[in-house]
Design a protein around this motif. Structure first.
Motif, PDB file in Angstrom:
ATOM      1  N   UNK A  95       0.703  -1.198  -0.218  1.00 37.70           N
ATOM      2  CA  UNK A  95       0.012   0.071   0.179  1.00 37.70           C
ATOM      3  C   UNK A  95       0.672   1.258  -0.088  1.00 37.70           C
ATOM      4  N   UNK A  96       1.905   1.176   0.429  1.00 40.48           N
ATOM      5  CA  UNK A  96       3.072   2.442   0.693  1.00 40.48           C
ATOM      6  C   UNK A  96       3.852   2.636  -0.605  1.00 40.48           C
ATOM      7  N   UNK A  97       4.294   1.531  -1.233  1.00 41.05           N
ATOM      8  CA  UNK A  97       5.072   1.612  -2.455  1.00 41.05           C
ATOM      9  C   UNK A  97       4.483   0.998  -3.797  1.00 41.05           C
ATOM     10  N   UNK A  98       5.097   1.546  -4.680  1.00 42.66           N
ATOM     11  CA  UNK A  98       4.444   1.356  -6.335  1.00 42.66           C
ATOM     12  C   UNK A  98       5.383   0.092  -6.494  1.00 42.66           C
ATOM     13  N   UNK A  99       4.682  -0.739  -7.284  1.00 45.81           N
ATOM     14  CA  UNK A  99       5.439  -2.096  -7.649  1.00 45.81           C
ATOM     15  C   UNK A  99       5.845  -1.921  -8.891  1.00 45.81           C
TER      16      UNK A  99
END
Length: 137
Positions: A95-99
């Motif tokens: 939820x916090x970092x872009x994949x």
């Protein structure tokens, strides 16, 4: 009578001297064989460790370039567990970092596993070399 006694005495004397030498020779041969077997096992373990380090380096670079490498299957049980651990770690931060590709959570996790495996492999190799040198001296 004295000739027979001397032959018996001579035979007994040689038997007493030769038997321990023969036993010692068999023991020495057995120890050498076991040491050779152990060396083969250590060499194969070292090669397996080096293979894992190289594979982790490739996975790290592939994650940086392409992304989502941890979601793929792996035939090697060790590498499969590393991929699973990286995927679990990435899910906790999803939820916090872009994949995707680049230096994200998955890349840093693969990089950390690569550094750890490389350090362990170098330490094991050094320990094995020290043991081999101490046995030879």
């Amino acid at each position: 009578m004295s000739i027979a006694f001397s032959y018996v005495s001579l035979f007994t004397w040689f038997s007493a001297k030769e038997r321990p030498v023969a036993i010692e020779r068999r023991l020495y041969d057995r120890l050498n064989q076991e040491a050779s077997n152990i060396q083969e096992v250590l060499n194969s373990a070292g090669a397996e460790g080096q293979k894992h380090v190289l594979a982790l380096r490739e996975l790290t670079e592939a994650e940086k370039t392409h992304g989502h490498i941890s979601q793929a299957e792996d035939a090697d049980p060790y590498l499969a567990k590393v991929r699973e651990a990286v995927a679990r770690e990435a899910q906790t931060y999803a939820s916090s970092y872009k994949e995707g590709s680049g230096e994200g959570v998955r890349y840093t996790a693969f990089d950390r596993y690569t550094k750890m495996a490389s350090r362990v492999w170098r330490e094991c190799r050094a320990r094995s070399n020290r043991s081999r040198r101490s046995m030879c001296s």
